[in-house]
Write a protein that holds these residues in place. Structure first.
Motif, PDB file in Angstrom:
ATOM      1  N   ALA A 143       0.832  -1.201   0.000  1.00  0.00           N
ATOM      2  CA  ALA A 143       0.000   0.000   0.000  1.00  0.00           C
ATOM      3  C   ALA A 143       0.868   1.252   0.000  1.00  0.00           C
ATOM      4  O   ALA A 143       0.569   2.225  -0.713  1.00  0.00           O
ATOM      5  CB  ALA A 143      -0.931   0.000   1.212  1.00  0.00           C
ATOM      6  N   VAL A 144       1.946   1.237   0.779  1.00  0.00           N
ATOM      7  CA  VAL A 144       2.869   2.379   0.818  1.00  0.00           C
ATOM      8  C   VAL A 144       3.448   2.622  -0.568  1.00  0.00           C
ATOM      9  O   VAL A 144       3.474   3.756  -1.060  1.00  0.00           O
ATOM     10  CB  VAL A 144       3.999   2.152   1.851  1.00  0.00           C
ATOM     11  N   THR A 145       3.893   1.568  -1.226  1.00  0.00           N
ATOM     12  CA  THR A 145       4.463   1.702  -2.571  1.00  0.00           C
ATOM     13  C   THR A 145       3.439   2.266  -3.546  1.00  0.00           C
ATOM     14  O   THR A 145       3.735   3.201  -4.301  1.00  0.00           O
ATOM     15  CB  THR A 145       4.981   0.337  -3.072  1.00  0.00           C
ATOM     16  N   LEU A 146       2.235   1.717  -3.526  1.00  0.00           N
ATOM     17  CA  LEU A 146       1.188   2.175  -4.440  1.00  0.00           C
ATOM     18  C   LEU A 146       0.895   3.656  -4.240  1.00  0.00           C
ATOM     19  O   LEU A 146       0.839   4.432  -5.205  1.00  0.00           O
ATOM     20  CB  LEU A 146      -0.087   1.348  -4.238  1.00  0.00           C
ATOM     21  N   LEU A 147       0.720   4.075  -2.997  1.00  0.00           N
ATOM     22  CA  LEU A 147       0.364   5.473  -2.720  1.00  0.00           C
ATOM     23  C   LEU A 147       1.535   6.417  -2.942  1.00  0.00           C
ATOM     24  O   LEU A 147       1.335   7.574  -3.318  1.00  0.00           O
ATOM     25  CB  LEU A 147      -0.178   5.600  -1.295  1.00  0.00           C
ATOM     26  N   THR A 148       2.737   5.942  -2.734  1.00  0.00           N
ATOM     27  CA  THR A 148       3.913   6.773  -2.990  1.00  0.00           C
ATOM     28  C   THR A 148       4.094   6.980  -4.487  1.00  0.00           C
ATOM     29  O   THR A 148       4.341   8.097  -4.948  1.00  0.00           O
ATOM     30  CB  THR A 148       5.169   6.130  -2.369  1.00  0.00           C
ATOM     31  N   GLU A 149       3.974   5.914  -5.248  1.00  0.00           N
ATOM     32  CA  GLU A 149       4.139   6.002  -6.698  1.00  0.00           C
ATOM     33  C   GLU A 149       2.990   6.746  -7.376  1.00  0.00           C
ATOM     34  O   GLU A 149       3.167   7.277  -8.470  1.00  0.00           O
ATOM     35  CB  GLU A 149       4.284   4.603  -7.298  1.00  0.00           C
ATOM     36  N   ALA A 150       1.839   6.807  -6.716  1.00  0.00           N
ATOM     37  CA  ALA A 150       0.685   7.504  -7.303  1.00  0.00           C
ATOM     38  C   ALA A 150       0.940   8.998  -7.413  1.00  0.00           C
ATOM     39  O   ALA A 150       0.347   9.671  -8.251  1.00  0.00           O
ATOM     40  CB  ALA A 150      -0.567   7.243  -6.466  1.00  0.00           C
ATOM     41  N   GLY A 151       1.825   9.529  -6.568  1.00  0.00           N
ATOM     42  CA  GLY A 151       2.084  10.963  -6.589  1.00  0.00           C
ATOM     43  C   GLY A 151       0.840  11.744  -6.241  1.00  0.00           C
ATOM     44  O   GLY A 151      -0.054  11.236  -5.568  1.00  0.00           O
ATOM     45  N   ALA A 201      -3.369  10.810   3.854  1.00  0.00           N
ATOM     46  CA  ALA A 201      -3.933  10.205   5.061  1.00  0.00           C
ATOM     47  C   ALA A 201      -3.838   8.680   4.995  1.00  0.00           C
ATOM     48  O   ALA A 201      -3.428   8.032   5.978  1.00  0.00           O
ATOM     49  CB  ALA A 201      -5.384  10.646   5.250  1.00  0.00           C
ATOM     50  N   PHE A 202      -4.197   8.091   3.861  1.00  0.00           N
ATOM     51  CA  PHE A 202      -4.108   6.643   3.738  1.00  0.00           C
ATOM     52  C   PHE A 202      -2.661   6.177   3.694  1.00  0.00           C
ATOM     53  O   PHE A 202      -2.330   5.099   4.208  1.00  0.00           O
ATOM     54  CB  PHE A 202      -4.902   6.149   2.522  1.00  0.00           C
ATOM     55  N   LEU A 203      -1.786   6.993   3.114  1.00  0.00           N
ATOM     56  CA  LEU A 203      -0.363   6.669   3.138  1.00  0.00           C
ATOM     57  C   LEU A 203       0.153   6.678   4.571  1.00  0.00           C
ATOM     58  O   LEU A 203       0.913   5.790   4.974  1.00  0.00           O
ATOM     59  CB  LEU A 203       0.419   7.657   2.269  1.00  0.00           C
ATOM     60  N   ALA A 204      -0.279   7.654   5.368  1.00  0.00           N
ATOM     61  CA  ALA A 204       0.131   7.699   6.779  1.00  0.00           C
ATOM     62  C   ALA A 204      -0.329   6.447   7.519  1.00  0.00           C
ATOM     63  O   ALA A 204       0.435   5.858   8.295  1.00  0.00           O
ATOM     64  CB  ALA A 204      -0.414   8.962   7.443  1.00  0.00           C
ATOM     65  N   LEU A 205      -1.560   6.016   7.296  1.00  0.00           N
ATOM     66  CA  LEU A 205      -2.049   4.793   7.943  1.00  0.00           C
ATOM     67  C   LEU A 205      -1.217   3.578   7.540  1.00  0.00           C
ATOM     68  O   LEU A 205      -0.850   2.749   8.388  1.00  0.00           O
ATOM     69  CB  LEU A 205      -3.521   4.555   7.584  1.00  0.00           C
TER      70      LEU A 205
END
Length: 126
Positions: free
Chosen positions: A65-73, A84-88
């Motif tokens: 999930a971290v990778t997906l949200l980080t790469e989403a920019g 917020a979801f990246l923080a979780l």
């Protein structure tokens, strides 16, 4: 629901969302991925990215999930939600300091009196 939603990108997204809502995350994941691969656009694409990441986190795959949200920019109007979801996900992945910094930075945009200071503190934590 499947018969009503169809097989196009938006239909796949709706089918995934329905399963997610029903607590059937393992069934939702491949549908979110299929919707994104099918070219889901407009307002639904950022929602699908966030919901897929949340699903991955709920399935115990926080690092993914971290990778997906980080790469989403940046996700436009959904950027605060992405953060917020990246923080979780970061908390679940064991990176509480980065999670806190991102959450504070997202909050800073909505703090007219101390937003600049909060942003500086958050950036200093990263």
């Amino acid at each position: 629901m499947d018969g009503l939603a169809g097989e196009d990108a938006a239909g796949l997204f709706e089918r995934a969302s329905a399963r997610d809502f029903a607590g059937r995350e393992a069934e939702a994941e491949p549908l979110y991925r299929a919707a994104l691969a099918a070219g889901l656009q407009d307002d639904l694409r950022p929602q699908a990215v966030i919901q897929l990441a949340s699903t991955l986190r709920n399935l115990g795959r926080a690092a993914e999930a971290v990778t997906l949200l980080t790469e989403a920019g940046g996700l436009g109007a959904y950027e605060d939600e992405r953060l917020a979801f990246l923080a979780l996900a970061l908390v679940d992945a064991g990176d509480e300091k980065r999670a806190t910094a991102l959450a504070v930075r997202a909050l800073a945009a909505h703090a007219p009196h101390y937003g600049r200071a909060l942003t500086a503190y958050a950036n200093g934590m990263l």
